[in-house]
Enzyme design. Structure first.
Site, mmCIF file in Angstrom:
data_model
loop_
_atom_site.group_PDB
_atom_site.id
_atom_site.type_symbol
_atom_site.label_atom_id
_atom_site.label_comp_id
_atom_site.label_asym_id
_atom_site.label_seq_id
_atom_site.Cartn_x
_atom_site.Cartn_y
_atom_site.Cartn_z
ATOM 1 N N ASP A 30 1.031 -1.440 -0.010
ATOM 2 C CA ASP A 30 -0.047 0.098 0.045
ATOM 3 C C ASP A 30 0.896 1.229 0.169
ATOM 4 O O ASP A 30 2.028 1.282 0.618
ATOM 5 C CB ASP A 30 -0.877 0.034 1.183
ATOM 6 N N THR A 84 -11.918 2.172 -7.116
ATOM 7 C CA THR A 84 -12.479 2.432 -8.433
ATOM 8 C C THR A 84 -13.547 3.728 -8.393
ATOM 9 O O THR A 84 -14.672 3.269 -8.354
ATOM 10 C CB THR A 84 -12.731 1.340 -9.128
ATOM 11 N N ARG A 259 -36.009 -4.469 2.901
ATOM 12 C CA ARG A 259 -36.633 -3.451 3.722
ATOM 13 C C ARG A 259 -36.749 -2.093 3.155
ATOM 14 O O ARG A 259 -35.634 -1.675 2.881
ATOM 15 C CB ARG A 259 -35.570 -3.435 5.103
ATOM 16 N N CYS A 268 -20.582 1.283 -2.197
ATOM 17 C CA CYS A 268 -20.654 0.357 -3.323
ATOM 18 C C CYS A 268 -22.023 0.689 -4.257
ATOM 19 O O CYS A 268 -21.653 0.919 -5.295
ATOM 20 C CB CYS A 268 -20.556 -0.921 -2.822
HETATM 21 N N1 LIG Z 1 -15.494 -1.899 0.481
HETATM 22 C C1 LIG Z 1 -16.286 -2.901 0.074
HETATM 23 O O1 LIG Z 1 -17.109 -3.391 0.895
HETATM 24 C C2 LIG Z 1 -16.091 -3.568 -1.257
HETATM 25 C C3 LIG Z 1 -16.752 -4.650 -1.583
HETATM 26 C C4 LIG Z 1 -16.487 -5.242 -2.559
HETATM 27 C C5 LIG Z 1 -15.650 -4.445 -3.728
HETATM 28 N N2 LIG Z 1 -15.140 -3.428 -3.392
HETATM 29 C C6 LIG Z 1 -14.479 -2.882 -4.459
HETATM 30 O O2 LIG Z 1 -12.934 -3.088 -4.067
HETATM 31 C C7 LIG Z 1 -12.017 -2.014 -4.448
HETATM 32 C C8 LIG Z 1 -11.554 -1.609 -3.394
HETATM 33 O O3 LIG Z 1 -12.509 -0.925 -2.413
HETATM 34 P P1 LIG Z 1 -12.018 -0.821 -0.896
HETATM 35 O O4 LIG Z 1 -13.363 -0.273 -0.151
HETATM 36 O O5 LIG Z 1 -11.187 -1.697 -0.396
HETATM 37 O O6 LIG Z 1 -11.252 0.720 -1.157
HETATM 38 P P2 LIG Z 1 -10.375 1.509 0.129
HETATM 39 O O7 LIG Z 1 -10.339 2.927 -0.341
HETATM 40 O O8 LIG Z 1 -10.866 1.148 1.430
HETATM 41 O O9 LIG Z 1 -8.911 1.103 0.024
HETATM 42 C C9 LIG Z 1 -7.851 1.037 -1.249
HETATM 43 C C10 LIG Z 1 -6.457 1.200 -0.728
HETATM 44 O O10 LIG Z 1 -5.525 1.271 -1.781
HETATM 45 C C11 LIG Z 1 -4.493 2.098 -1.605
HETATM 46 N N3 LIG Z 1 -3.751 2.657 -2.791
HETATM 47 C C12 LIG Z 1 -4.232 3.484 -3.447
HETATM 48 N N4 LIG Z 1 -3.447 3.852 -4.475
HETATM 49 C C13 LIG Z 1 -2.597 2.879 -4.485
HETATM 50 C C14 LIG Z 1 -1.402 2.457 -5.118
HETATM 51 N N5 LIG Z 1 -1.176 3.235 -6.229
HETATM 52 N N6 LIG Z 1 -0.481 1.371 -4.693
HETATM 53 C C15 LIG Z 1 -0.748 0.909 -3.803
HETATM 54 N N7 LIG Z 1 -2.013 1.057 -3.007
HETATM 55 C C16 LIG Z 1 -2.644 2.154 -3.004
HETATM 56 C C17 LIG Z 1 -5.122 2.882 -0.518
HETATM 57 O O11 LIG Z 1 -3.905 3.690 0.525
HETATM 58 C C18 LIG Z 1 -6.098 2.388 0.147
HETATM 59 O O12 LIG Z 1 -5.473 1.597 1.463
HETATM 60 C C19 LIG Z 1 -13.062 -1.171 -5.229
HETATM 61 O O13 LIG Z 1 -13.006 -1.353 -6.349
HETATM 62 C C20 LIG Z 1 -14.347 -1.343 -4.375
HETATM 63 O O14 LIG Z 1 -15.624 -0.898 -5.316
HETATM 64 C C21 LIG Z 1 -15.366 -2.951 -2.262
HETATM 65 O O1 LIG Z 2 -33.502 -4.412 2.404
HETATM 66 C C1 LIG Z 2 -32.429 -3.742 2.457
HETATM 67 C C2 LIG Z 2 -31.196 -3.974 2.277
HETATM 68 C C3 LIG Z 2 -30.033 -2.987 2.308
HETATM 69 N N1 LIG Z 2 -30.445 -1.677 2.496
HETATM 70 C C4 LIG Z 2 -29.439 -0.542 2.146
HETATM 71 O O2 LIG Z 2 -28.768 -0.846 1.146
HETATM 72 C C5 LIG Z 2 -27.351 -0.358 1.704
HETATM 73 C C6 LIG Z 2 -26.289 -1.462 1.143
HETATM 74 O O3 LIG Z 2 -26.270 -2.360 2.152
HETATM 75 P P1 LIG Z 2 -25.460 -3.640 2.212
HETATM 76 O O4 LIG Z 2 -25.585 -4.377 0.836
HETATM 77 O O5 LIG Z 2 -25.639 -4.633 3.472
HETATM 78 O O6 LIG Z 2 -23.982 -3.224 2.361
HETATM 79 P P2 LIG Z 2 -22.583 -3.134 1.603
HETATM 80 O O7 LIG Z 2 -21.774 -3.328 2.516
HETATM 81 O O8 LIG Z 2 -22.665 -1.694 0.857
HETATM 82 O O9 LIG Z 2 -22.509 -4.391 0.494
HETATM 83 C C7 LIG Z 2 -23.005 -4.288 -0.851
HETATM 84 O O10 LIG Z 2 -21.984 -3.707 -1.621
HETATM 85 C C8 LIG Z 2 -20.668 -4.383 -1.432
HETATM 86 C C9 LIG Z 2 -19.628 -3.695 -2.365
HETATM 87 O O11 LIG Z 2 -19.674 -3.824 -3.633
HETATM 88 C C10 LIG Z 2 -21.004 -5.808 -2.089
HETATM 89 O O12 LIG Z 2 -19.663 -6.673 -2.100
HETATM 90 C C11 LIG Z 2 -22.129 -6.574 -1.332
HETATM 91 O O13 LIG Z 2 -22.297 -7.588 -1.827
HETATM 92 C C12 LIG Z 2 -23.330 -5.685 -1.365
HETATM 93 O O14 LIG Z 2 -24.352 -6.163 -0.548
HETATM 94 C C13 LIG Z 2 -27.432 0.174 3.120
HETATM 95 O O15 LIG Z 2 -27.487 1.497 2.911
HETATM 96 C C14 LIG Z 2 -28.782 -0.564 3.492
HETATM 97 O O16 LIG Z 2 -29.203 0.150 4.562
HETATM 98 C C15 LIG Z 2 -31.976 -1.316 2.330
HETATM 99 O O17 LIG Z 2 -32.193 -0.099 2.310
HETATM 100 N N2 LIG Z 2 -32.807 -2.152 2.326
#
Ligand SMILES: NC(=O)c1ccc[n+]([C@@H]2O[C@H](COP(=O)([O-])OP(=O)(O)OC[C@H]3O[C@@H](n4cnc5c(N)ncnc54)[C@H](O)[C@@H]3O)[C@@H](O)[C@H]2O)c1
Ligand SMILES: O=c1ccn([C@@H]2O[C@H](COP(=O)(O)OP(=O)(O)O[C@H]3O[C@H](CO)[C@@H](O)[C@H](O)[C@H]3O)[C@@H](O)[C@H]2O)c(=O)[nH]1
Length: 432
Positions: A30, A84, A259, A268
């Protein structure tokens, strides 16, 4: 196996700690020195249940972090878990992906032997082939399919249950073009697939990219559809939760994500729905269902404030906002519904006092321009308030009772079906 993860945020840290727990040797890369130091000190840089224990257990042994990309040469596989974000028009911004791919390519230029690069970030179809791969090729001087190989492995974990979701998924998706890439991904995930009932989906790169958007688009649309139905329910004095419970008995519909209320937030759904709409438009297709998903979601906070307007003029009055995080169980405030609610209240001249069990600090940091009074408890927020608006479905709001007695007038607007109705309060639900 030796695995490196570039990007150590919510996804990167969770994946790294879990893969270490599954028996792999893992290195996080990172650019943020504080994050790197935290992991090496055995501390999780983010708040996720169970993650601190995993980092503490494996750091200094099979889990380490560095700012030096050269470390990837000691590994067989690199996952890119970089941000992203959205551009102003909602389109995906691939600048972090390009920068990370370039640094990775430079490091791989001096590596002998095969290496698999796996895009873990959520990216629109074509990004892995058209942006990430050329950046690595240019920086490494190697050709994809020869010096290095490329795969796409979307992540479906949710915030607040990230560790549990990663370790016990319903599916793992491997996007690739070459059988060897499926095999390597299969080796990385073997311990997880053996322990869980996860289905393994082997598909193409673009299909894997699209599966992630289809998943999030479908769930976001489900929330907006139940909100649309819920808004109709409200007009007819029908309880949308009773309706939802009944339609959930049809297993073609299912009970999850029904809900209704103030809508979806988080890092996301809003970002990903907008990104796939922008990508579709760019390709020549206007997706009406996803556009309506966003439209309904944007409507919900105003619908709730409209219900307030029908009952009170809050100009110059104290109004309590209960909840600041985008959902319970996390301090994440990105795209939280609290923002349009607070802004709407302030436009009406209200003095907002906000309370959240864990997200106050992150809200104040994330939104420095939003000036509100922060309370240390729900009771403090409610004290003297003309009205209260529930924005996040934290369990503790369900237990509120005599705290409402201290309100100037006990008018409670519930955006999440979380507050218990009781005698002595004027309770108003958004869709019920
Ligand atoms: N947060 C979620 O719940 C979730 C779930 C599924 C998918 N995603 C996807 O995963 C990806 C990452 O999301 P996140 O929530 O972990 O992001 P984040 O912002 O929490 O983490 C990204 C990390 O990348 C580091 N970084 C930035 N530029 C860099 C570089 N050039 N080299 C090395 N490190 C670098 C940052 O310092 C940071 O620690 C996104 O595309 C997101 O949409 C997120
Ligand atoms: O019945 C429902 C369910 C969810 N929400 C809302 O929807 C949002 C997203 O909820 P949730 O999906 O539980 O949270 P995330 O952590 O954002 O997860 C979503 O986004 C992630 C990032 O892409 C994915 O990896 C997961 O599969 C996907 O569920 C929140 O504001 C919730 O309050 C509602 O309003 N009604």
């Amino acid at each position: 196996m030796h695995v490196s993860i570039v990007g150590s945020g919510y996804v990167g840290t969770t994946v790294a700690a879990c893969l270490a727990d599954l028996g792999h040797d893992v290195t996080n890369v990172d650019v943020d020195e504080d994050i790197v130091a935290a992991i090496n000190d055995g501390e999780s840089p983010i708040h996720e249940p169970g993650l601190a224990d995993l980092v503490a257990e494996h750091a200094g042994d099979t889990l380490r972090a560095t700012t030096d990309y050269d470390a990837v040469r000691e590994t067989d596989v690199t996952f890119l878990a970089l941000p992203t974000p959205s551009e102003a028009d909602g389109a995906i911004d691939l600048a972090y992906m390009e920068a990370g791919a370039t640094s990775l390519g430079e490091a791989l230029a001096e590596k002998e032997g095969d290496h698999l690069v796996v895009v873990k970030s959520t990216v629109v179809p074509g990004s892995t082939e058209e942006v990430v791969t050329p950046a690595i090729e240019e920086a490494s001087g190697e050709t994809a399919g020869e010096g290095f190989h490329v795969a796409m492995n979307p992540e479906f974990l949710r915030m607040g249950t990230a560790v549990e979701d990663f370790l016990d998924p319903q599916k793992v998706v491997f996007g690739a073009r070459e059988p060897a890439a499926y095999d390597t991904l299969g080796d990385v995930f073997a311990p997880l697939v053996e322990e869980s009932d996860a289905a393994v989906v082997e598909t193409g790169l673009r299909e894997a990219e699209m599966i992630k958007y289809a998943n999030n688009g479908f769930l976001a649309a489900k929330v907006s559809l139940i909100n649309d139905i819920g808004n109709i329910c409200k007009e007819f004095d029908v309880d949308a939760y009773e309706v939802a419970d009944a339609i959930a008995l049809d297993d073609r519909i299912g009970g999850r994500f029904l809900r209704s209320g103030i809508g979806y937030g988080g890092s996301c759904f809003p970002k990903d729905v907008n990104a796939i709409i922008a990508a579709a438009r760019d390709a020549g297709y206007e997706p009406p269902m996803l556009e309506a998903t966003v439209e309904v979601n944007d409507l919900q906070p105003e619908r709730l404030l409209g219900l307030l307007d029908e009952r009170a003029d809050v100009a110059g009055e104290r109004v309590a906002v209960l909840g600041l995080s985008f959902k319970p169980g996390t301090d994440d405030v990105r795209k939280t519904r609290a923002v349009p609610v607070i802004e709407g209240l302030q436009e009406r001249g209200a003095e907002v006092v906000a309370y959240d069990p864990v997200a106050t600090e992150s809200f104040a940091e994330h939104y420095p321009d939003i000036e509100v009074e922060y309370a240390d408890s729900a009771a403090e927020a409610l004290d003297g308030a003309r009205a209260a608006v529930a924005v996040t479905d934290w369990d503790e709001f369900a237990a509120l009772d005599s705290e409402f007695d201290a309100m100037a007038t006990p008018l409670v607007l519930d955006g999440r079906h979380i507050v218990e109705r009781r005698d002595g309060i004027e309770y108003v639900g958004l869709t019920w």
